[in-house]
Design an enzyme around this catalytic site. Structure first.
Site, PDB file in Angstrom:
ATOM      1  N   ASP A  45     -12.794  -4.359 -31.091  1.00  0.00           N
ATOM      2  CA  ASP A  45     -12.822  -5.805 -30.906  1.00  0.00           C
ATOM      3  C   ASP A  45     -14.125  -6.242 -30.221  1.00  0.00           C
ATOM      4  O   ASP A  45     -14.643  -7.319 -30.501  1.00  0.00           O
ATOM      5  CB  ASP A  45     -11.617  -6.266 -30.081  1.00  0.00           C
ATOM      6  CG  ASP A  45     -10.333  -6.288 -30.900  1.00  0.00           C
ATOM      7  OD1 ASP A  45     -10.413  -6.478 -32.131  1.00  0.00           O
ATOM      8  OD2 ASP A  45      -9.253  -6.107 -30.316  1.00  0.00           O
ATOM      9  N   THR A 159      -4.640 -12.291 -26.143  1.00  0.00           N
ATOM     10  CA  THR A 159      -4.250 -10.884 -25.993  1.00  0.00           C
ATOM     11  C   THR A 159      -5.287 -10.099 -25.193  1.00  0.00           C
ATOM     12  O   THR A 159      -5.138  -8.891 -25.004  1.00  0.00           O
ATOM     13  CB  THR A 159      -4.065 -10.227 -27.378  1.00  0.00           C
ATOM     14  OG1 THR A 159      -5.200 -10.564 -28.196  1.00  0.00           O
ATOM     15  CG2 THR A 159      -2.793 -10.712 -28.060  1.00  0.00           C
ATOM     16  N   TYR A 161      -8.296 -10.819 -21.845  1.00  0.00           N
ATOM     17  CA  TYR A 161      -8.287 -11.057 -20.396  1.00  0.00           C
ATOM     18  C   TYR A 161      -7.113 -11.937 -19.974  1.00  0.00           C
ATOM     19  O   TYR A 161      -6.403 -11.659 -18.998  1.00  0.00           O
ATOM     20  CB  TYR A 161      -9.619 -11.733 -20.023  1.00  0.00           C
ATOM     21  CG  TYR A 161     -10.023 -11.634 -18.577  1.00  0.00           C
ATOM     22  CD1 TYR A 161      -9.142 -11.206 -17.588  1.00  0.00           C
ATOM     23  CD2 TYR A 161     -11.325 -11.971 -18.210  1.00  0.00           C
ATOM     24  CE1 TYR A 161      -9.558 -11.123 -16.264  1.00  0.00           C
ATOM     25  CE2 TYR A 161     -11.738 -11.893 -16.888  1.00  0.00           C
ATOM     26  CZ  TYR A 161     -10.853 -11.468 -15.916  1.00  0.00           C
ATOM     27  OH  TYR A 161     -11.268 -11.391 -14.620  1.00  0.00           O
ATOM     28  N   SER A 162      -6.889 -13.006 -20.718  1.00  0.00           N
ATOM     29  CA  SER A 162      -5.834 -13.961 -20.398  1.00  0.00           C
ATOM     30  C   SER A 162      -4.473 -13.273 -20.233  1.00  0.00           C
ATOM     31  O   SER A 162      -3.684 -13.629 -19.354  1.00  0.00           O
ATOM     32  CB  SER A 162      -5.776 -15.013 -21.512  1.00  0.00           C
ATOM     33  OG  SER A 162      -4.717 -15.895 -21.320  1.00  0.00           O
ATOM     34  N   SER A 164      -3.943 -10.193 -19.255  1.00  0.00           N
ATOM     35  CA  SER A 164      -3.949  -9.469 -17.969  1.00  0.00           C
ATOM     36  C   SER A 164      -3.658 -10.406 -16.804  1.00  0.00           C
ATOM     37  O   SER A 164      -3.222  -9.967 -15.744  1.00  0.00           O
ATOM     38  CB  SER A 164      -5.305  -8.802 -17.720  1.00  0.00           C
ATOM     39  OG  SER A 164      -5.703  -8.014 -18.802  1.00  0.00           O
ATOM     40  N   ALA A 183      -5.587 -15.123  -9.136  1.00  0.00           N
ATOM     41  CA  ALA A 183      -5.265 -15.029  -7.707  1.00  0.00           C
ATOM     42  C   ALA A 183      -5.458 -16.340  -6.951  1.00  0.00           C
ATOM     43  O   ALA A 183      -6.324 -16.445  -6.072  1.00  0.00           O
ATOM     44  CB  ALA A 183      -6.074 -13.900  -7.050  1.00  0.00           C
TER      45      ALA A 183
HETATM   46  P1  NAP Z   1     -14.545  -4.139 -22.998  1.00  0.00           P
HETATM   47  O1  NAP Z   1     -14.479  -3.796 -21.569  1.00  0.00           O
HETATM   48  O2  NAP Z   1     -14.841  -3.062 -23.978  1.00  0.00           O
HETATM   49  O3  NAP Z   1     -13.210  -4.894 -23.452  1.00  0.00           O
HETATM   50  C1  NAP Z   1     -12.062  -4.738 -22.754  1.00  0.00           C
HETATM   51  C2  NAP Z   1     -10.919  -4.463 -23.727  1.00  0.00           C
HETATM   52  O4  NAP Z   1     -10.509  -5.702 -24.313  1.00  0.00           O
HETATM   53  C3  NAP Z   1     -11.247  -3.516 -24.878  1.00  0.00           C
HETATM   54  O5  NAP Z   1     -10.182  -2.610 -25.008  1.00  0.00           O
HETATM   55  C4  NAP Z   1     -11.303  -4.447 -26.081  1.00  0.00           C
HETATM   56  O6  NAP Z   1     -10.938  -3.817 -27.279  1.00  0.00           O
HETATM   57  C5  NAP Z   1     -10.279  -5.467 -25.700  1.00  0.00           C
HETATM   58  N1  NAP Z   1     -10.331  -6.753 -26.370  1.00  0.00           N
HETATM   59  C6  NAP Z   1     -11.404  -7.541 -26.644  1.00  0.00           C
HETATM   60  N2  NAP Z   1     -11.005  -8.668 -27.253  1.00  0.00           N
HETATM   61  C7  NAP Z   1      -9.641  -8.592 -27.378  1.00  0.00           C
HETATM   62  C8  NAP Z   1      -8.656  -9.450 -27.912  1.00  0.00           C
HETATM   63  N3  NAP Z   1      -8.977 -10.646 -28.425  1.00  0.00           N
HETATM   64  N4  NAP Z   1      -7.356  -9.060 -27.844  1.00  0.00           N
HETATM   65  C9  NAP Z   1      -7.010  -7.885 -27.295  1.00  0.00           C
HETATM   66  N5  NAP Z   1      -7.889  -7.030 -26.772  1.00  0.00           N
HETATM   67  C10 NAP Z   1      -9.208  -7.387 -26.815  1.00  0.00           C
HETATM   68  O7  NAP Z   1     -15.593  -5.293 -23.163  1.00  0.00           O
HETATM   69  P2  NAP Z   1     -15.951  -5.972 -24.532  1.00  0.00           P
HETATM   70  O8  NAP Z   1     -15.557  -5.065 -25.649  1.00  0.00           O
HETATM   71  O9  NAP Z   1     -17.340  -6.459 -24.429  1.00  0.00           O
HETATM   72  O10 NAP Z   1     -14.932  -7.218 -24.503  1.00  0.00           O
HETATM   73  C11 NAP Z   1     -15.095  -8.292 -23.604  1.00  0.00           C
HETATM   74  C12 NAP Z   1     -13.714  -8.795 -23.334  1.00  0.00           C
HETATM   75  O11 NAP Z   1     -13.110  -7.961 -22.362  1.00  0.00           O
HETATM   76  C13 NAP Z   1     -13.647 -10.175 -22.724  1.00  0.00           C
HETATM   77  O12 NAP Z   1     -13.729 -11.176 -23.685  1.00  0.00           O
HETATM   78  C14 NAP Z   1     -12.314 -10.123 -22.013  1.00  0.00           C
HETATM   79  O13 NAP Z   1     -11.277 -10.641 -22.840  1.00  0.00           O
HETATM   80  C15 NAP Z   1     -12.045  -8.661 -21.796  1.00  0.00           C
HETATM   81  N6  NAP Z   1     -11.922  -8.440 -20.357  1.00  0.00           N
HETATM   82  C16 NAP Z   1     -10.678  -8.155 -19.881  1.00  0.00           C
HETATM   83  C17 NAP Z   1     -10.474  -8.014 -18.513  1.00  0.00           C
HETATM   84  C18 NAP Z   1      -9.097  -7.724 -18.023  1.00  0.00           C
HETATM   85  O14 NAP Z   1      -8.186  -7.628 -18.856  1.00  0.00           O
HETATM   86  N7  NAP Z   1      -8.895  -7.626 -16.719  1.00  0.00           N
HETATM   87  C19 NAP Z   1     -11.543  -8.139 -17.620  1.00  0.00           C
HETATM   88  C20 NAP Z   1     -12.794  -8.429 -18.136  1.00  0.00           C
HETATM   89  C21 NAP Z   1     -12.967  -8.586 -19.524  1.00  0.00           C
HETATM   90  P3  NAP Z   1     -11.878  -2.736 -28.042  1.00  0.00           P
HETATM   91  O15 NAP Z   1     -11.711  -1.469 -27.293  1.00  0.00           O
HETATM   92  O16 NAP Z   1     -11.282  -2.699 -29.411  1.00  0.00           O
HETATM   93  O17 NAP Z   1     -13.289  -3.252 -28.011  1.00  0.00           O
END
Ligand code: NAP
Ligand code: MN
Length: 268
Positions: A45, A159, A161-162, A164, A183
């Site tokens: 993704d 699905t 960050y939101s 989480s 938080a």
């Molecule tokens: P990353 O650290 O590789 O992404 C974090 C995880 O989010 C990866 O497993 C990625 O899947 C998954 N992901 C991305 N878009 C998704 C979606 N629409 N639905 C479900 N899972 C999804 O960083 P990145 O690949 O550059 O992605 C950036 C995204 O990371 C941000 O847009 C944000 O949504 C997410 N993020 C999440 C958190 C958290 O959950 N606490 C914190 C910061 C950022 P793949 O392994 O398939 O790439």
């Protein structure tokens, strides 16, 4: 037919890309990374997010196909062993696509007005001290926020960050935006709604950060840099992202596969 390929650099990805390049030649499909009709991404993704931002200036004229080389993704629902069938389908079928909403973020700062588009989400986060911000919906005051931050996401971003942050998973056919708290402080002095909200298509959210607050703004996992941000406005973009429709996996099956993983007998 002009096809671009965007990929990550994992060995299993590179093998798929090599095969894909051969298949395109065999089907007389032109590889054109500058002006494609179809953007094929190979990876995860994150790879699709990267491709989205690269082709954002051409977003109304391209459609995406995500091939995943890791686990099944949300934007990447073709399996790596499906590339042969995928190219075959590309060369024969009439184009058809599904489209999902995008988020428009307008930042008003000392250095001017800047407009961005997000596929997943954008966040506003305090750095060391708590973030203080006033939140308005449709120009009406809604709440005074104190805490780590706020996240505004698209349905397809629900699905990521939101989720989480305790946000609901939203079907991407809904034209909506979801705001979740990171938080928040809730006590006798500070009070926020404390639950995620989903706004309607004709509504928008405005956030005015407190003047003394040090904060960062992120968009799809990247930080935006601006001097002295005065106002952030979030609304559904007038643009959409289009995905090739052929064999697009049922949304709730992808959710189940990614987060629960039971088979149809109810076993893990
Ligand atoms: P990353 O650290 O590789 O992404 C974090 C995880 O989010 C990866 O497993 C990625 O899947 C998954 N992901 C991305 N878009 C998704 C979606 N629409 N639905 C479900 N899972 C999804 O960083 P990145 O690949 O550059 O992605 C950036 C995204 O990371 C941000 O847009 C944000 O949504 C997410 N993020 C999440 C958190 C958290 O959950 N606490 C914190 C910061 C950022 P793949 O392994 O398939 O790439
Ligand atoms: Mn990733």
């Amino acid at each position: 037919m002009r096809v671009a390929i965007v990929y990550n650099h994992r060995p299993e990805t590179l093998a798929v890309v090599q095969e894909l390049e051969k298949l395109l030649v065999a089907h007389r499909i032109v590889r054109n990374d500058d002006h494609p009709e179809v953007v094929v991404t190979v990876g995860g993704d994150g790879t699709l997010l990267k491709a989205f931002h690269r082709y954002l200036p051409q977003i109304d004229h391209v459609r995406f196909i995500g091939v995943h080389t890791g686990h099944l993704g949300f934007y990447t629902d073709w399996r790596n062993y499906d590339v042969d069938r995928m190219v075959d389908a590309l060369s024969r079928r009439q184009p058809s696509s599904v489209s999902y909403p995008l988020l428009q973020l307008k930042i008003t700062a000392k250095d001017g007005v800047h407009v961005y588009t997000a596929l997943n989400e954008t966040t506003l986060k305090g750095i060391a001290k708590t973030l203080e911000a006033r939140v308005y919906i449709k120009n009406e005051f809604f709440e005074s926020f104190r805490g780590d931050g706020l996240c505004v996401s698209t349905p397809t971003g629900s699905t990521a960050y939101s989720k989480s942050l305790g946000g609901a998973v939203i079907h991407p056919r809904l034209k909506a935006l979801q705001m979740t708290e990171i938080a928040s402080i809730n006590n006798r002095v500070f009070r926020t709604l404390s639950s995620p909200i989903v706004i309607a298509p004709d509504e928008w959210i405005t956030i005015i950060p407190g003047e003394m607050t040090d904060f960062v703004v992120t968009l799809d996992g990247h930080q935006l840099w601006h001097r002295q941000i005065e106002k952030l406005e979030y609304r559904i973009s007038s643009h959409v992202i289009r995905f090739d429709k052929f064999e697009h996996t049922h949304f709730w099956s992808r959710v189940e596969d990614a987060f629960i993983g039971w088979d149809d007998t109810g076993q893990k």
